[in-house]
Design a protein around this motif. Structure first.
Motif, PDB file in Angstrom:
ATOM      1  N   PRO A  89       0.808  -1.226   0.000  1.00 15.53           N
ATOM      2  CA  PRO A  89       0.000   0.000   0.000  1.00 15.53           C
ATOM      3  C   PRO A  89       0.842   1.277   0.000  1.00 15.53           C
ATOM      4  O   PRO A  89       0.510   2.258  -0.681  1.00 15.53           O
ATOM      5  N   LEU A  90       1.953   1.234   0.731  1.00 11.76           N
ATOM      6  CA  LEU A  90       2.797   2.427   0.795  1.00 11.76           C
ATOM      7  C   LEU A  90       3.431   2.723  -0.569  1.00 11.76           C
ATOM      8  O   LEU A  90       3.415   3.868  -1.048  1.00 11.76           O
ATOM      9  N   CYS A  91       3.960   1.678  -1.204  1.00 12.68           N
ATOM     10  CA  CYS A  91       4.595   1.879  -2.521  1.00 12.68           C
ATOM     11  C   CYS A  91       3.564   2.344  -3.545  1.00 12.68           C
ATOM     12  O   CYS A  91       3.865   3.198  -4.393  1.00 12.68           O
ATOM     13  N   ARG A  92       2.328   1.803  -3.472  1.00 15.26           N
ATOM     14  CA  ARG A  92       1.290   2.232  -4.432  1.00 15.26           C
ATOM     15  C   ARG A  92       0.997   3.717  -4.279  1.00 15.26           C
ATOM     16  O   ARG A  92       0.874   4.445  -5.254  1.00 15.26           O
ATOM     17  N   GLU A  93       0.882   4.166  -3.016  1.00 15.29           N
ATOM     18  CA  GLU A  93       0.582   5.597  -2.793  1.00 15.29           C
ATOM     19  C   GLU A  93       1.716   6.475  -3.323  1.00 15.29           C
ATOM     20  O   GLU A  93       1.480   7.492  -3.976  1.00 15.29           O
ATOM     21  N   ILE A  94       2.938   6.066  -3.040  1.00 22.39           N
ATOM     22  CA  ILE A  94       4.087   6.902  -3.453  1.00 22.39           C
ATOM     23  C   ILE A  94       4.196   6.889  -4.973  1.00 22.39           C
ATOM     24  O   ILE A  94       4.457   7.929  -5.593  1.00 22.39           O
ATOM     25  N   GLU A  95       3.956   5.729  -5.583  1.00 20.07           N
ATOM     26  CA  GLU A  95       3.999   5.676  -7.054  1.00 20.07           C
ATOM     27  C   GLU A  95       2.924   6.584  -7.651  1.00 20.07           C
ATOM     28  O   GLU A  95       3.148   7.208  -8.691  1.00 20.07           O
ATOM     29  N   SER A  96       1.793   6.714  -6.960  1.00 18.52           N
ATOM     30  CA  SER A  96       0.738   7.585  -7.512  1.00 18.52           C
ATOM     31  C   SER A  96       1.222   9.041  -7.551  1.00 18.52           C
ATOM     32  O   SER A  96       0.882   9.808  -8.450  1.00 18.52           O
ATOM     33  N   VAL A  97       2.062   9.428  -6.570  1.00 17.56           N
ATOM     34  CA  VAL A  97       2.613  10.796  -6.585  1.00 17.56           C
ATOM     35  C   VAL A  97       3.578  10.944  -7.756  1.00 17.56           C
ATOM     36  O   VAL A  97       3.528  11.922  -8.519  1.00 17.56           O
ATOM     37  N   LEU A  98       4.470   9.959  -7.915  1.00 17.35           N
ATOM     38  CA  LEU A  98       5.456  10.044  -9.005  1.00 17.35           C
ATOM     39  C   LEU A  98       4.739  10.125 -10.360  1.00 17.35           C
ATOM     40  O   LEU A  98       5.086  10.949 -11.211  1.00 17.35           O
ATOM     41  N   ILE A  99       3.722   9.287 -10.545  1.00 16.81           N
ATOM     42  CA  ILE A  99       3.007   9.274 -11.830  1.00 16.81           C
ATOM     43  C   ILE A  99       2.359  10.634 -12.070  1.00 16.81           C
ATOM     44  O   ILE A  99       2.477  11.221 -13.149  1.00 16.81           O
ATOM     45  N   THR A 100       1.722  11.179 -11.029  1.00 18.86           N
ATOM     46  CA  THR A 100       1.050  12.481 -11.177  1.00 18.86           C
ATOM     47  C   THR A 100       2.049  13.584 -11.537  1.00 18.86           C
ATOM     48  O   THR A 100       1.728  14.508 -12.284  1.00 18.86           O
ATOM     49  N   LEU A 101       3.269  13.476 -10.999  1.00 17.25           N
ATOM     50  CA  LEU A 101       4.271  14.511 -11.281  1.00 17.25           C
ATOM     51  C   LEU A 101       5.104  14.193 -12.523  1.00 17.25           C
ATOM     52  O   LEU A 101       6.098  14.871 -12.802  1.00 17.25           O
ATOM     53  N   SER A 102       4.713  13.153 -13.243  1.00 14.35           N
ATOM     54  CA  SER A 102       5.438  12.716 -14.461  1.00 14.35           C
ATOM     55  C   SER A 102       6.897  12.373 -14.184  1.00 14.35           C
ATOM     56  O   SER A 102       7.781  12.620 -15.010  1.00 14.35           O
ATOM     57  N   ILE A 103       7.150  11.821 -12.996  1.00 14.55           N
ATOM     58  CA  ILE A 103       8.504  11.326 -12.687  1.00 14.55           C
ATOM     59  C   ILE A 103       8.539   9.855 -13.123  1.00 14.55           C
ATOM     60  O   ILE A 103       7.667   9.080 -12.715  1.00 14.55           O
ATOM     61  N   PRO A 104       9.533   9.461 -13.938  1.00 12.84           N
ATOM     62  CA  PRO A 104       9.589   8.052 -14.346  1.00 12.84           C
ATOM     63  C   PRO A 104       9.681   7.150 -13.112  1.00 12.84           C
ATOM     64  O   PRO A 104      10.428   7.457 -12.177  1.00 12.84           O
ATOM     65  N   LEU A 105       8.910   6.057 -13.107  1.00 18.86           N
ATOM     66  CA  LEU A 105       8.986   5.118 -11.976  1.00 18.86           C
ATOM     67  C   LEU A 105      10.297   4.343 -12.066  1.00 18.86           C
ATOM     68  O   LEU A 105      10.843   4.176 -13.164  1.00 18.86           O
ATOM     69  N   PRO A 106      10.796   3.838 -10.931  1.00 24.28           N
ATOM     70  CA  PRO A 106      11.965   2.963 -11.020  1.00 24.28           C
ATOM     71  C   PRO A 106      11.644   1.812 -11.971  1.00 24.28           C
ATOM     72  O   PRO A 106      10.526   1.277 -11.925  1.00 24.28           O
ATOM     73  N   GLN A 107      12.616   1.456 -12.807  1.00 26.15           N
ATOM     74  CA  GLN A 107      12.388   0.433 -13.842  1.00 26.15           C
ATOM     75  C   GLN A 107      11.768  -0.845 -13.281  1.00 26.15           C
ATOM     76  O   GLN A 107      10.862  -1.423 -13.863  1.00 26.15           O
ATOM     77  N   GLN A 108      12.288  -1.272 -12.135  1.00 29.76           N
ATOM     78  CA  GLN A 108      11.845  -2.549 -11.556  1.00 29.76           C
ATOM     79  C   GLN A 108      10.597  -2.393 -10.704  1.00 29.76           C
ATOM     80  O   GLN A 108      10.112  -3.354 -10.125  1.00 29.76           O
ATOM     81  N   GLY A 109      10.064  -1.185 -10.593  1.00 31.03           N
ATOM     82  CA  GLY A 109       8.919  -0.928  -9.709  1.00 31.03           C
ATOM     83  C   GLY A 109       9.445  -0.510  -8.347  1.00 31.03           C
ATOM     84  O   GLY A 109      10.540  -0.930  -7.939  1.00 31.03           O
TER      85      GLY A 109
END
Ligand SMILES: NC(=O)C1=CN([C@@H]2O[C@H](COP(=O)(O)OP(=O)(O)OC[C@H]3O[C@@H](n4cnc5c(N)ncnc54)[C@H](OP(=O)(O)O)[C@@H]3O)[C@@H](O)[C@H]2O)C=CC1
Ligand SMILES: CC(C)(CO)C(=O)C(=O)O
Length: 306
Positions: free
Chosen positions: A210-230
């Motif tokens: 759940p924590l990683c999903r929330e943080i990834e949602s911030v990165l996606i919203t800010l158009s920051i590429p996600l870490p390749q491996q997730g």
């Protein structure tokens, strides 16, 4: 104004400040609290050797500082800068060695034209005594400001010996570091466990997704590429590689020092709020870090909210 590269002014003479003073190509000069004075050298120690590193000092009359290395804790930034404003050039280039993000929010109210450089620091160090630093972990210092190549004086700071490298993609690197710190640091700081336990204990592991999903949602919203491996995979790799470590936030809580939660989870939460994102797990952890007395841990360890 041409940067004066004969001296490297460093604000904050703690572990990072002293370590950097051993790495600059010309002598460093500390900006200390008003009334404090620095010796003419510091002592560098690692597993194999101990030696003295000469410090410089600013002449009585000097041009305003055109570059500066900031090495205090994030929450001390404004108080540390304030007394030095009269000798800092308005467009000073400031390299922030600090953990977390939000450097602009702390620096620009005091120096609106300052040019900020960002760093991802994985060298580890602690002070043996004032002006005596132990280099505990050989890592690297990656820094940049979004430009493809460094300008003066920063290209002189780059060093193979110390693994100091300019990175054009520093913003992505910083976000990935923030994302990892936002998972490992609060979970370990609130549970009292080492980094490796995040992968061993099922109740701690339950927080990762759940924590990683929330943080990834911030990165996606800010158009920051996600870490390749997730993100979850990256967190697992860092926790594994540092499995015996107590995170910096856990160390701060155990030593009853203030933590840098505001520059880590606080920054994510402010970005979430700005963009209308729900971050209940981040929010709960940040709240616990504010209210749980220093040195105390959450027992029994709870399930994630929701
Ligand atoms: N240590 C490490 O291995 C790593 C640290 N970092 C980051 O680097 C940053 C600095 O950490 P670290 O060096 O460990 O912290 P320290 O606490 O060792 O050093 C901070 C220094 O800032 C000084 N300071 C505080 N307030 C003022 C002020 N008003 N005026 C002048 N100096 C002031 C402190 O002085 P005093 O001693 O008098 O309080 C201290 O010397 C943090 O953001 C940390 O997260 C990042 C990677 C690794
Ligand atoms: C990577 C990690 C989590 C290592 O402990 C760290 O950066 C920290 O403790 O602040």
């Amino acid at each position: 104004m041409a940067p004066n590269t004969t001296l490297w002014p460093i604000l904050g003479a703690g572990s990072m400040g002293c370590l950097l003073a051993c790495m600059t190509p010309q002598p460093a000069s500390f900006l200390l609290r008003p009334g404090q004075s620095a010796p003419n050298h510091i002592i560098y120690t690692n597993d194999q050797r101990e030696h003295q590193v000469t410090l410089g000092s600013l002449p009585d009359r000097h041009p305003p500082l055109s570059h500066l290395i900031l090495a205090c804790k994030t929450y001390d930034t404004q108080a540390a800068l304030e007394p030095w404003l009269p000798i800092i050039a308005p467009d000073c280039q400031i390299l922030c060695l600090q953990n977390g993000m939000g450097h602009e929010e702390r620096i620009l109210p005091l120096l609106p034209k300052a040019q900020i450089l960002y760093a991802s620091m994985t060298h580890g160090a602690y002070r043996l005594a004032p002006f005596s630093v132990f280099h505990a972990g050989q890592g690297q210092l990656l820094f940049g400001n979004g430009h493809p190549t460094p300008s003066t004086p920063w290209q002189q700071l780059c060093s193979e010996q110390w693994a100091i490298h300019w990175r054009a993609d520093i913003h992505t690197l910083l976000w990935h570091k923030l994302a990892v710190n936002a998972v490992i640091n609060p979970l370990t700081a609130l549970s009292g466990e080492t980094n490796g336990q995040l992968l061993q204990q099922p109740r701690l592991q339950a927080w990762l997704l759940p924590l990683c999903r929330e943080i990834e949602s911030v990165l996606i919203t800010l158009s920051i590429p996600l870490p390749q491996q997730g993100l979850q995979q990256l967190v697992g790799q860092v926790a594994q590689a540092t499995s015996a470590n107590r995170s910096s936030m856990l160390q701060d809580r155990q030593a009853k020092r203030r933590t840098e939660v505001d520059a880590i989870l606080g920054h994510l939460l402010r970005q979430g709020q700005l963009h209308g994102l729900q971050l209940p797990t981040c929010s709960w952890l940040a709240q616990q870090l504010q209210i749980l007395p220093a040195g105390k841990f959450l027992t029994p360890w709870p399930l994630p909210p929701g």
